[in-house]
Motif scaffolding. Structure first.
Motif, short mmCIF file in Angstrom:
data_model
loop_
_atom_site.label_atom_id
_atom_site.label_comp_id
_atom_site.label_asym_id
_atom_site.label_seq_id
_atom_site.Cartn_x
_atom_site.Cartn_y
_atom_site.Cartn_z
N ARG A 26 0.83 -1.21 0.00
CA ARG A 26 0.00 0.00 0.00
C ARG A 26 0.87 1.27 0.00
NH1 ARG A 26 -2.76 -0.30 4.77
NH2 ARG A 26 -2.17 -2.42 5.24
N ILE A 27 2.00 1.21 0.67
CA ILE A 27 2.93 2.35 0.66
C ILE A 27 3.47 2.54 -0.76
CG2 ILE A 27 5.18 3.19 1.45
CD1 ILE A 27 4.57 1.68 4.13
N ILE A 28 3.91 1.46 -1.37
CA ILE A 28 4.47 1.52 -2.72
C ILE A 28 3.44 2.06 -3.70
CG2 ILE A 28 5.36 0.15 -4.65
CD1 ILE A 28 6.59 -1.74 -2.48
N GLU A 29 2.22 1.54 -3.66
CA GLU A 29 1.22 1.97 -4.65
C GLU A 29 0.87 3.44 -4.49
OE1 GLU A 29 -2.76 0.11 -2.46
OE2 GLU A 29 -1.93 -0.87 -4.21
N ARG A 30 0.94 3.96 -3.28
CA ARG A 30 0.67 5.39 -3.06
C ARG A 30 1.63 6.28 -3.84
NH1 ARG A 30 1.61 7.24 2.82
NH2 ARG A 30 1.27 5.03 2.96
N TYR A 31 2.86 5.83 -3.99
CA TYR A 31 3.88 6.65 -4.66
C TYR A 31 4.11 6.32 -6.13
CZ TYR A 31 5.03 8.64 -0.15
OH TYR A 31 4.97 9.30 1.05
N VAL A 32 3.92 5.07 -6.52
CA VAL A 32 4.33 4.69 -7.87
C VAL A 32 3.19 4.42 -8.85
CG1 VAL A 32 6.46 3.71 -6.94
CG2 VAL A 32 4.59 2.19 -7.52
N ASP A 33 1.99 4.15 -8.38
CA ASP A 33 0.91 3.78 -9.30
C ASP A 33 0.63 4.84 -10.36
OD1 ASP A 33 0.66 1.35 -8.08
OD2 ASP A 33 -1.43 1.63 -7.44
N ALA A 34 0.74 6.10 -10.01
CA ALA A 34 0.46 7.18 -10.97
C ALA A 34 1.41 7.13 -12.17
CB ALA A 34 0.55 8.54 -10.29
N PHE A 35 2.58 6.51 -12.00
CA PHE A 35 3.57 6.42 -13.07
C PHE A 35 3.37 5.20 -13.96
CE2 PHE A 35 5.60 8.88 -9.68
CZ PHE A 35 6.08 9.96 -10.38
N GLN A 36 2.44 4.34 -13.61
CA GLN A 36 2.18 3.10 -14.34
C GLN A 36 3.48 2.32 -14.60
OE1 GLN A 36 0.03 4.54 -17.77
NE2 GLN A 36 -1.90 4.48 -16.66
N PRO A 37 4.11 1.88 -13.54
CA PRO A 37 5.40 1.19 -13.68
C PRO A 37 5.26 -0.15 -14.39
CG PRO A 37 4.58 0.91 -11.46
CD PRO A 37 3.64 1.87 -12.15
N ARG A 38 6.35 -0.53 -15.04
CA ARG A 38 6.41 -1.85 -15.69
C ARG A 38 7.22 -2.83 -14.86
NH1 ARG A 38 9.01 0.47 -20.84
NH2 ARG A 38 10.04 1.35 -19.05
N TYR A 76 14.25 -0.79 -15.35
CA TYR A 76 13.27 -0.83 -14.28
C TYR A 76 12.91 0.60 -13.94
CZ TYR A 76 17.43 -0.20 -11.37
OH TYR A 76 18.61 0.25 -10.84
N ASP A 77 11.75 0.76 -13.34
CA ASP A 77 11.22 2.10 -13.10
C ASP A 77 11.48 2.61 -11.68
OD1 ASP A 77 9.91 2.21 -15.72
OD2 ASP A 77 8.66 0.62 -14.88
N PHE A 78 11.45 1.71 -10.72
CA PHE A 78 11.57 2.10 -9.32
C PHE A 78 12.43 1.10 -8.56
CE2 PHE A 78 7.67 3.93 -10.81
CZ PHE A 78 7.73 5.22 -10.32
N LEU A 79 13.06 1.62 -7.52
CA LEU A 79 13.83 0.82 -6.59
C LEU A 79 13.31 1.15 -5.20
CD1 LEU A 79 16.30 -1.02 -5.93
CD2 LEU A 79 17.68 1.04 -5.94
N VAL A 80 12.89 0.13 -4.47
CA VAL A 80 12.30 0.32 -3.14
C VAL A 80 13.13 -0.48 -2.14
CG1 VAL A 80 10.24 0.05 -1.73
CG2 VAL A 80 10.00 0.54 -4.18
N LEU A 109 9.93 2.59 4.10
CA LEU A 109 10.50 2.28 2.80
C LEU A 109 10.99 3.55 2.12
CD1 LEU A 109 7.74 -0.14 1.45
CD2 LEU A 109 9.90 -0.76 2.55
N LEU A 110 12.11 3.44 1.45
CA LEU A 110 12.62 4.54 0.63
C LEU A 110 12.32 4.19 -0.81
CD1 LEU A 110 16.09 5.04 2.35
CD2 LEU A 110 13.87 5.95 3.02
N ILE A 111 11.55 5.05 -1.48
CA ILE A 111 11.08 4.76 -2.82
C ILE A 111 11.78 5.68 -3.80
CG2 ILE A 111 9.05 4.66 -4.33
CD1 ILE A 111 7.42 4.15 -1.72
N TRP A 112 12.58 5.08 -4.67
CA TRP A 112 13.40 5.82 -5.62
C TRP A 112 12.89 5.59 -7.03
CZ3 TRP A 112 17.32 8.73 -3.51
CH2 TRP A 112 17.67 8.42 -2.19
N ARG A 113 12.66 6.67 -7.75
CA ARG A 113 12.31 6.57 -9.16
C ARG A 113 13.60 6.62 -9.96
NH1 ARG A 113 8.84 10.57 -13.03
NH2 ARG A 113 8.71 9.11 -14.77
N ARG A 114 13.74 5.69 -10.87
CA ARG A 114 14.94 5.66 -11.71
C ARG A 114 14.75 6.65 -12.85
NH1 ARG A 114 17.50 0.57 -15.04
NH2 ARG A 114 19.40 1.66 -15.66
#
Length: 116
Positions: A26-38, A76-80, A109-114
């Protein structure tokens, strides 16, 4: 020989693990879902399961050298990572990444966008 104590321990272990995975997903989806990660690098199987066809890379790089090898090998799109993971030192001033939740000082969690 497995008895009730073993079964209870295993049940509690799996229940706690699922609760942790759910909270973190749920934490991850709060930050990354808007970017539609692959594809994400994160130790969270539940996010991948509930957000199919997002691919999850389960094995995290252990250090800066493994991070560089991973970057050269796979897109990859994100590193958590967990907040105490020593890999964070390789990401803090890395121009290839931007931390999405840096305003959350107590983040688990630290959520990094690549950034390519």
């Amino acid at each position: 020989h497995v008895d009730q104590r073993h079964l209870y321990f295993f049940y509690r272990y799996k229940t706690t693990n699922h609760e942790d995975q759910d909270r973190q997903a749920r934490i991850i989806e709060r930050y990354v879902d808007a970017f539609q990660p692959r594809r994400l690098v994160a130790r969270n199987y539940l996010y991948g399961l509930t957000h199919y066809p997002v691919e999850m890379i389960w094995s995290l790089p252990q250090d800066r050298h493994e991070l560089i090898r991973l970057e050269r090998t796979l897109p990859y799109d994100f590193l958590v990572i967990h907040r105490i993971n020593p890999l964070r030192r390789a990401l803090i001033h890395n121009p290839h990444y931007r931390r999405l939740n840096k305003d959350d000082k107590g983040a688990e969690l630290l959520i990094w966008r690549r950034l390519y």
